[in-house]
Design an enzyme around this catalytic site. Sequence first.
Site, PDB file in Angstrom:
ATOM      1  CB  THR A 167     -21.777 -56.793  25.361  1.00  0.00           C
ATOM      2  OG1 THR A 167     -21.599 -58.218  25.338  1.00  0.00           O
ATOM      3  CG2 THR A 167     -22.420 -56.361  24.047  1.00  0.00           C
TER       4      THR A 167
ATOM      5  CE  LYS B 119     -23.098 -60.765  22.834  1.00  0.00           C
ATOM      6  NZ  LYS B 119     -22.637 -60.420  24.186  1.00  0.00           N
TER       7      LYS B 119
ATOM      8  CE  LYS C  40     -24.922 -53.552  27.645  1.00  0.00           C
ATOM      9  NZ  LYS C  40     -23.677 -54.295  27.271  1.00  0.00           N
TER      10      LYS C  40
END
Length: 302
Positions: free
Chosen positions: A112, A187, A255
Amino acid sequence: MTASITSRSYQPSPSTKVAFLGLGVMGYPMAGHLAMAGHQVTAYNRTAAKAHAWAEEFPSGHQAATPREAVKGARMVFCCVGNDDDLRAVVLGDDGAFAGMEPGAIFVDHTTASAQVARELYAEAQKRGLHFIDAPVSGGQAGAVNGQLTVMCGGDQAVFDQVAPMADAFSRAFTYMGECGSGQLTKMVNQICVAGLVQALSEAIAFGLRADLDVEKVLDVIGKGAAQSWQLDNRGKTMAVGKFDFGFAVDWMRKDLGLVLQEAQRNGARLPVTALVDQFYADVQAMGGSRWDTSSLIQRLR
Protein backbone atom coordinates in the site's frame (compact mmCIF):
# COMPACT_ATOMS: atom_id res chain seq x y z
CA MET A 1 -1.31 -27.47 6.04
CA THR A 2 1.59 -25.37 7.30
CA ALA A 3 1.94 -23.48 10.53
CA SER A 4 1.54 -20.09 8.91
CA ILE A 5 -1.11 -20.45 6.21
CA THR A 6 -4.41 -22.20 5.73
CA SER A 7 -4.32 -24.72 2.91
CA ARG A 8 -6.94 -24.26 0.18
CA SER A 9 -7.69 -25.63 -3.25
CA TYR A 10 -5.75 -23.90 -6.03
CA GLN A 11 -6.79 -23.38 -9.63
CA PRO A 12 -4.58 -25.39 -11.99
CA SER A 13 -1.77 -23.19 -13.29
CA PRO A 14 1.52 -24.10 -14.99
CA SER A 15 4.43 -24.11 -12.57
CA THR A 16 6.22 -20.80 -13.02
CA LYS A 17 9.45 -19.35 -11.69
CA VAL A 18 8.58 -16.31 -9.58
CA ALA A 19 10.12 -14.15 -6.88
CA PHE A 20 8.56 -12.64 -3.77
CA LEU A 21 10.12 -9.61 -2.07
CA GLY A 22 9.05 -8.85 1.48
CA LEU A 23 7.99 -11.51 3.98
CA GLY A 24 6.06 -9.52 6.55
CA VAL A 25 2.70 -10.48 8.02
CA MET A 26 1.15 -10.26 4.54
CA GLY A 27 3.99 -11.29 2.24
CA TYR A 28 5.01 -14.41 4.18
CA PRO A 29 1.67 -16.22 3.68
CA MET A 30 1.16 -14.81 0.18
CA ALA A 31 4.50 -16.25 -0.92
CA GLY A 32 3.58 -19.48 0.85
CA HIS A 33 0.36 -19.82 -1.14
CA LEU A 34 2.30 -19.37 -4.38
CA ALA A 35 4.67 -22.16 -3.32
CA MET A 36 1.82 -24.44 -2.28
CA ALA A 37 0.12 -23.81 -5.63
CA GLY A 38 3.16 -25.41 -7.27
CA HIS A 39 5.20 -22.39 -8.35
CA GLN A 40 8.98 -22.10 -7.99
CA VAL A 41 9.32 -19.24 -5.54
CA THR A 42 12.53 -17.47 -4.55
CA ALA A 43 12.01 -15.13 -1.61
CA TYR A 44 13.90 -12.11 -0.36
CA ASN A 45 13.45 -10.32 2.95
CA ARG A 46 15.45 -7.47 4.45
CA THR A 47 15.87 -9.59 7.60
CA ALA A 48 17.53 -12.69 6.18
CA ALA A 49 16.46 -14.90 9.09
CA LYS A 50 12.82 -14.44 8.05
CA ALA A 51 13.60 -15.60 4.51
CA HIS A 52 15.48 -18.58 5.90
CA ALA A 53 12.50 -19.54 8.07
CA TRP A 54 10.17 -19.20 5.08
CA ALA A 55 12.37 -21.43 2.89
CA GLU A 56 12.44 -24.06 5.64
CA GLU A 57 8.67 -24.00 5.98
CA PHE A 58 8.13 -24.27 2.23
CA PRO A 59 10.77 -26.75 1.00
CA SER A 60 9.98 -26.05 -2.66
CA GLY A 61 10.98 -22.42 -2.09
CA HIS A 62 14.38 -20.77 -1.99
CA GLN A 63 15.83 -17.63 -0.43
CA ALA A 64 18.12 -15.00 -1.91
CA ALA A 65 20.45 -12.45 -0.37
CA THR A 66 19.35 -9.49 -2.53
CA PRO A 67 16.31 -8.54 -4.61
CA ARG A 68 18.45 -8.72 -7.75
CA GLU A 69 19.46 -12.28 -6.95
CA ALA A 70 15.88 -13.28 -6.07
CA VAL A 71 14.41 -12.16 -9.39
CA LYS A 72 16.97 -13.85 -11.62
CA GLY A 73 15.08 -15.85 -14.26
CA ALA A 74 11.66 -15.03 -12.73
CA ARG A 75 8.79 -14.38 -15.10
CA MET A 76 6.88 -12.52 -12.39
CA VAL A 77 8.06 -10.69 -9.28
CA PHE A 78 5.63 -10.07 -6.42
CA CYS A 79 6.39 -7.53 -3.72
CA CYS A 80 4.84 -6.49 -0.41
CA VAL A 81 6.90 -4.09 1.70
CA GLY A 82 6.17 -1.19 4.06
CA ASN A 83 6.02 2.13 2.20
CA ASP A 84 7.25 4.16 -0.79
CA ASP A 85 10.85 4.28 0.42
CA ASP A 86 10.96 0.55 1.16
CA LEU A 87 9.55 -0.11 -2.30
CA ARG A 88 12.16 2.02 -4.04
CA ALA A 89 14.86 0.30 -1.98
CA VAL A 90 13.99 -3.19 -3.26
CA VAL A 91 13.25 -2.09 -6.84
CA LEU A 92 15.97 0.41 -7.75
CA GLY A 93 19.76 0.45 -7.47
CA ASP A 94 22.45 -2.05 -8.36
CA ASP A 95 21.00 -4.75 -6.10
CA GLY A 96 17.37 -3.89 -6.85
CA ALA A 97 14.85 -6.03 -8.64
CA PHE A 98 14.79 -4.01 -11.86
CA ALA A 99 18.55 -4.54 -12.26
CA GLY A 100 18.06 -8.31 -12.31
CA MET A 101 14.78 -8.77 -14.16
CA GLU A 102 14.80 -10.01 -17.74
CA PRO A 103 13.05 -8.03 -20.51
CA GLY A 104 9.32 -8.73 -20.55
CA ALA A 105 9.19 -9.77 -16.88
CA ILE A 106 6.38 -8.40 -14.72
CA PHE A 107 6.70 -6.66 -11.33
CA VAL A 108 3.51 -6.82 -9.23
CA ASP A 109 3.54 -4.52 -6.22
CA HIS A 110 1.19 -5.37 -3.35
CA THR A 111 2.51 -2.62 -1.06
CA THR A 112 0.00 0.00 0.00
CA ALA A 113 1.92 2.96 -1.35
CA SER A 114 1.29 6.26 -3.13
CA ALA A 115 -0.13 6.48 -6.63
CA GLN A 116 2.86 8.71 -7.38
CA VAL A 117 5.45 6.00 -6.68
CA ALA A 118 3.41 3.53 -8.70
CA ARG A 119 3.53 5.83 -11.71
CA GLU A 120 7.22 6.50 -11.15
CA LEU A 121 8.12 2.81 -11.13
CA TYR A 122 5.78 2.05 -14.03
CA ALA A 123 7.65 4.61 -16.14
CA GLU A 124 11.03 3.24 -15.06
CA ALA A 125 9.91 -0.30 -15.88
CA GLN A 126 8.83 0.81 -19.36
CA LYS A 127 12.29 2.29 -19.99
CA ARG A 128 13.85 -1.06 -19.15
CA GLY A 129 11.49 -3.23 -21.20
CA LEU A 130 9.72 -4.45 -18.05
CA HIS A 131 6.11 -4.31 -16.85
CA PHE A 132 4.69 -2.92 -13.60
CA ILE A 133 1.31 -3.47 -11.91
CA ASP A 134 0.28 -1.66 -8.73
CA ALA A 135 -1.85 -4.13 -6.80
CA PRO A 136 -2.52 -3.22 -3.14
CA VAL A 137 -4.52 -5.72 -1.12
CA SER A 138 -7.37 -5.69 1.38
CA GLY A 139 -8.37 -8.43 3.78
CA GLY A 140 -5.76 -8.14 6.47
CA GLN A 141 -3.54 -10.84 7.89
CA ALA A 142 -6.43 -13.32 8.03
CA GLY A 143 -7.09 -12.80 4.32
CA ALA A 144 -3.43 -13.43 3.53
CA VAL A 145 -3.26 -16.56 5.70
CA ASN A 146 -6.45 -17.95 4.17
CA GLY A 147 -5.53 -16.99 0.60
CA GLN A 148 -8.64 -14.81 0.36
CA LEU A 149 -7.32 -11.32 -0.30
CA THR A 150 -9.07 -8.69 -2.39
CA VAL A 151 -6.60 -7.14 -4.83
CA MET A 152 -7.16 -3.92 -6.80
CA CYS A 153 -4.86 -3.41 -9.77
CA GLY A 154 -3.60 -0.60 -11.97
CA GLY A 155 -1.51 -0.88 -15.12
CA ASP A 156 -1.86 -2.33 -18.60
CA GLN A 157 -4.82 -4.66 -19.15
CA ALA A 158 -2.80 -7.21 -21.15
CA VAL A 159 -0.22 -7.46 -18.37
CA PHE A 160 -2.92 -7.76 -15.72
CA ASP A 161 -4.42 -10.65 -17.70
CA GLN A 162 -1.11 -12.52 -17.46
CA VAL A 163 -0.87 -12.04 -13.71
CA ALA A 164 -4.46 -12.87 -12.74
CA PRO A 165 -4.24 -16.70 -12.99
CA MET A 166 -1.11 -16.70 -10.81
CA ALA A 167 -2.62 -14.37 -8.20
CA ASP A 168 -5.53 -16.77 -7.71
CA ALA A 169 -3.22 -18.62 -5.30
CA PHE A 170 -3.68 -15.92 -2.63
CA SER A 171 -6.77 -13.94 -3.65
CA ARG A 172 -10.51 -14.29 -3.90
CA ALA A 173 -10.88 -11.18 -6.08
CA PHE A 174 -8.19 -9.83 -8.39
CA THR A 175 -9.67 -6.88 -10.23
CA TYR A 176 -8.42 -4.52 -12.94
CA MET A 177 -9.23 -0.92 -12.01
CA GLY A 178 -7.57 1.04 -14.83
CA GLU A 179 -4.28 2.69 -15.71
CA CYS A 180 -1.23 2.69 -13.45
CA GLY A 181 -2.01 4.17 -10.02
CA SER A 182 -5.66 3.12 -10.11
CA GLY A 183 -5.00 0.23 -7.76
CA GLN A 184 -3.49 2.51 -5.13
CA LEU A 185 -6.27 5.06 -5.52
CA THR A 186 -8.88 2.32 -5.07
CA LYS A 187 -7.13 1.16 -1.90
CA MET A 188 -7.35 4.75 -0.63
CA VAL A 189 -11.13 4.66 -1.15
CA ASN A 190 -11.17 1.42 0.86
CA GLN A 191 -9.25 2.98 3.75
CA ILE A 192 -11.51 6.04 3.81
CA CYS A 193 -14.49 3.69 4.21
CA VAL A 194 -12.78 1.63 6.91
CA ALA A 195 -11.79 4.69 8.96
CA GLY A 196 -15.34 6.02 9.03
CA LEU A 197 -16.89 2.63 9.74
CA VAL A 198 -14.57 1.86 12.66
CA GLN A 199 -15.17 5.24 14.27
CA ALA A 200 -18.94 4.87 13.94
CA LEU A 201 -18.81 1.35 15.33
CA SER A 202 -16.65 2.56 18.24
CA GLU A 203 -19.18 5.24 19.13
CA ALA A 204 -22.10 2.81 18.80
CA ILE A 205 -20.53 0.17 21.06
CA ALA A 206 -19.41 2.76 23.62
CA PHE A 207 -22.98 4.12 23.66
CA GLY A 208 -24.40 0.61 24.12
CA LEU A 209 -22.06 -0.08 27.03
CA ARG A 210 -23.02 3.22 28.72
CA ALA A 211 -26.69 2.30 28.25
CA ASP A 212 -26.10 -1.01 30.07
CA LEU A 213 -27.23 -3.03 27.07
CA ASP A 214 -26.13 -6.59 26.33
CA VAL A 215 -23.77 -5.42 23.59
CA GLU A 216 -23.12 -8.91 22.23
CA LYS A 217 -26.85 -9.35 21.70
CA VAL A 218 -27.12 -5.84 20.24
CA LEU A 219 -24.42 -6.62 17.68
CA ASP A 220 -26.15 -9.87 16.74
CA VAL A 221 -29.40 -8.03 16.15
CA ILE A 222 -28.15 -5.00 14.24
CA GLY A 223 -25.79 -7.24 12.24
CA LYS A 224 -28.88 -8.66 10.58
CA GLY A 225 -30.05 -5.24 9.44
CA ALA A 226 -28.83 -2.12 7.66
CA ALA A 227 -25.92 -1.58 10.07
CA GLN A 228 -24.21 -4.81 9.04
CA SER A 229 -20.59 -4.53 7.88
CA TRP A 230 -17.38 -6.54 7.83
CA GLN A 231 -16.10 -4.42 10.71
CA LEU A 232 -19.19 -5.15 12.80
CA ASP A 233 -19.08 -8.87 12.06
CA ASN A 234 -15.35 -9.30 12.64
CA ARG A 235 -14.43 -6.61 15.17
CA GLY A 236 -17.56 -5.63 17.08
CA LYS A 237 -17.44 -8.21 19.86
CA THR A 238 -13.68 -7.91 20.37
CA MET A 239 -14.06 -4.13 20.60
CA ALA A 240 -16.69 -4.53 23.31
CA VAL A 241 -14.28 -6.55 25.48
CA GLY A 242 -11.19 -4.46 24.70
CA LYS A 243 -9.22 -7.05 22.72
CA PHE A 244 -6.84 -5.58 20.13
CA ASP A 245 -3.75 -7.83 20.00
CA PHE A 246 -4.27 -8.88 16.36
CA GLY A 247 -5.11 -7.54 12.94
CA PHE A 248 -4.13 -4.35 11.11
CA ALA A 249 -1.97 -2.13 13.32
CA VAL A 250 -2.76 1.50 14.07
CA ASP A 251 0.69 2.53 12.79
CA TRP A 252 -0.11 0.99 9.41
CA MET A 253 -3.49 2.66 9.25
CA ARG A 254 -1.95 6.06 9.98
CA LYS A 255 0.54 5.48 7.17
CA ASP A 256 -2.33 4.64 4.81
CA LEU A 257 -4.44 7.61 5.88
CA GLY A 258 -1.42 9.85 5.39
CA LEU A 259 -1.31 8.72 1.77
CA VAL A 260 -5.04 9.37 1.45
CA LEU A 261 -4.79 12.89 2.84
CA GLN A 262 -1.80 13.73 0.64
CA GLU A 263 -3.70 12.59 -2.43
CA ALA A 264 -6.74 14.58 -1.36
CA GLN A 265 -4.60 17.71 -1.15
CA ARG A 266 -3.49 17.02 -4.71
CA ASN A 267 -6.92 16.29 -6.22
CA GLY A 268 -9.00 18.66 -4.10
CA ALA A 269 -11.20 16.03 -2.43
CA ARG A 270 -12.74 17.10 0.89
CA LEU A 271 -12.23 14.50 3.62
CA PRO A 272 -13.21 16.10 6.95
CA VAL A 273 -14.18 12.85 8.70
CA THR A 274 -11.11 10.99 7.47
CA ALA A 275 -8.81 13.77 8.70
CA LEU A 276 -10.53 13.70 12.09
CA VAL A 277 -10.27 9.92 12.44
CA ASP A 278 -6.59 10.12 11.51
CA GLN A 279 -6.10 12.40 14.52
CA PHE A 280 -8.09 9.98 16.69
CA TYR A 281 -5.61 7.27 15.67
CA ALA A 282 -2.82 9.63 16.75
CA ASP A 283 -4.51 9.68 20.17
CA VAL A 284 -4.44 5.86 20.24
CA GLN A 285 -0.74 5.92 19.41
CA ALA A 286 -0.18 8.31 22.31
CA MET A 287 -1.98 5.82 24.55
CA GLY A 288 0.58 3.16 23.62
CA GLY A 289 -1.59 1.51 21.00
CA SER A 290 0.67 1.77 17.96
CA ARG A 291 0.53 -1.99 17.37
CA TRP A 292 -3.10 -2.48 18.43
CA ASP A 293 -5.67 -3.39 15.80
CA THR A 294 -7.42 -0.46 14.13
CA SER A 295 -10.59 -1.30 16.05
CA SER A 296 -8.87 0.12 19.14
CA LEU A 297 -10.38 3.53 18.31
CA ILE A 298 -12.98 2.66 20.94
CA GLN A 299 -10.35 3.02 23.67
CA ARG A 300 -10.57 6.80 23.30
CA LEU A 301 -14.23 6.61 24.37
CA ARG A 302 -13.96 4.39 27.42
